[in-house]
Design a protein around this motif. Sequence first.
Motif, PDB file in Angstrom:
ATOM      1  N   LYS A 175      -4.161  12.110   5.428  1.00 61.25           N
ATOM      2  CA  LYS A 175      -3.265  11.939   4.469  1.00 61.25           C
ATOM      3  C   LYS A 175      -2.890  10.551   4.310  1.00 61.25           C
ATOM      4  O   LYS A 175      -2.670   9.702   3.352  1.00 61.25           O
ATOM      5  N   ARG A 176      -2.660   9.804   5.680  1.00 61.28           N
ATOM      6  CA  ARG A 176      -2.357   8.416   5.644  1.00 61.28           C
ATOM      7  C   ARG A 176      -3.491   7.302   5.631  1.00 61.28           C
ATOM      8  O   ARG A 176      -3.434   6.263   5.096  1.00 61.28           O
ATOM      9  N   TYR A 177      -4.665   7.853   6.319  1.00 56.40           N
ATOM     10  CA  TYR A 177      -5.739   6.704   6.462  1.00 56.40           C
ATOM     11  C   TYR A 177      -6.904   7.180   5.573  1.00 56.40           C
ATOM     12  O   TYR A 177      -7.839   6.426   5.243  1.00 56.40           O
ATOM     13  N   GLY A 178      -7.011   8.431   5.106  1.00 60.25           N
ATOM     14  CA  GLY A 178      -8.220   8.870   4.273  1.00 60.25           C
ATOM     15  C   GLY A 178      -8.485   8.118   2.988  1.00 60.25           C
ATOM     16  O   GLY A 178      -9.779   7.800   2.879  1.00 60.25           O
ATOM     17  N   ILE A 179      -7.447   7.279   2.673  1.00 59.63           N
ATOM     18  CA  ILE A 179      -7.716   6.856   1.262  1.00 59.63           C
ATOM     19  C   ILE A 179      -8.339   5.373   1.420  1.00 59.63           C
ATOM     20  O   ILE A 179      -8.598   4.647   0.566  1.00 59.63           O
ATOM     21  N   ASN A 231       0.734  -1.091  -0.046  1.00 59.53           N
ATOM     22  CA  ASN A 231       0.057  -0.066   0.020  1.00 59.53           C
ATOM     23  C   ASN A 231       0.930   1.285  -0.017  1.00 59.53           C
ATOM     24  O   ASN A 231       1.877   1.413   0.515  1.00 59.53           O
ATOM     25  N   THR A 232       0.335   2.317  -0.396  1.00 54.48           N
ATOM     26  CA  THR A 232       1.155   3.683  -0.800  1.00 54.48           C
ATOM     27  C   THR A 232       1.597   4.108   0.610  1.00 54.48           C
ATOM     28  O   THR A 232       2.671   4.862   0.724  1.00 54.48           O
ATOM     29  N   THR A 233       0.590   4.048   1.492  1.00 49.31           N
ATOM     30  CA  THR A 233       1.218   4.659   2.914  1.00 49.31           C
ATOM     31  C   THR A 233       1.788   3.693   3.873  1.00 49.31           C
ATOM     32  O   THR A 233       1.944   4.155   5.029  1.00 49.31           O
ATOM     33  N   GLU A 234       2.097   2.249   3.506  1.00 49.54           N
ATOM     34  CA  GLU A 234       2.901   1.459   4.183  1.00 49.54           C
ATOM     35  C   GLU A 234       4.109   1.613   4.085  1.00 49.54           C
ATOM     36  O   GLU A 234       4.726   1.457   2.790  1.00 49.54           O
ATOM     37  N   ALA A 235       5.111   1.091   4.891  1.00 47.99           N
ATOM     38  CA  ALA A 235       6.556   1.030   4.845  1.00 47.99           C
ATOM     39  C   ALA A 235       6.781  -0.275   4.326  1.00 47.99           C
ATOM     40  O   ALA A 235       8.108  -0.436   3.754  1.00 47.99           O
ATOM     41  N   SER A 236       5.975  -1.327   4.129  1.00 54.46           N
ATOM     42  CA  SER A 236       6.483  -2.420   3.857  1.00 54.46           C
ATOM     43  C   SER A 236       5.410  -3.250   3.054  1.00 54.46           C
ATOM     44  O   SER A 236       4.275  -2.712   3.137  1.00 54.46           O
ATOM     45  N   GLU A 237       5.690  -4.539   2.814  1.00 48.77           N
ATOM     46  CA  GLU A 237       4.400  -5.045   1.902  1.00 48.77           C
ATOM     47  C   GLU A 237       3.757  -6.061   2.807  1.00 48.77           C
ATOM     48  O   GLU A 237       3.996  -6.276   3.915  1.00 48.77           O
TER      49      GLU A 237
END
Length: 172
Positions: free
Chosen positions: A151-155, A22-28
Amino acid sequence: MSFEQAFQKVLELEGGLTLHKNTTEASETYAGIYRKAHPSWEGWQYIDRGLKPPLELVKEFYYENFYKPIEIIPNETVRDLLFEFGVNASLRTAIKLMQRVIGAKPDGVIGKETLQKLNEYLSDKTEEDFVKDYTLTRISFYTNLANKNPKRYGIYLRGWINRALKTLEEVA
């Protein structure tokens, strides 16, 4: 619903046996297992070698980390809701939300008081009432999370709400 059925439902909600980032996460994430949160999961060794982890590893992960800790809850509907939401938001959060719904101290731990309050709740109301109350509490949790950090969770908000409503549909 048995663990096997609950697991299949969660796996479907998590997108199946797929690897994505996910675009807002640091890892897969693989099959809903977020690498940053669970870096020692044995399945990452397979993925790092370009292989698909065995289904049994995924199943064992979900059972040990999310289902086994809530097997103490005798009501299957409640247990299945906690399992499904716990995978999405953490088991501790799922338990805290249940505790709020049933009027127990929201500490994220299932103890005697929580089980007593759950029994009292279910003796006064129906499982369907619990599902509705829990789903509304869950949607409120998601909305608050997205409002605090848009910005992080709205999507994710729309998908989270749809996931909660899908669970409500299946039970109601």
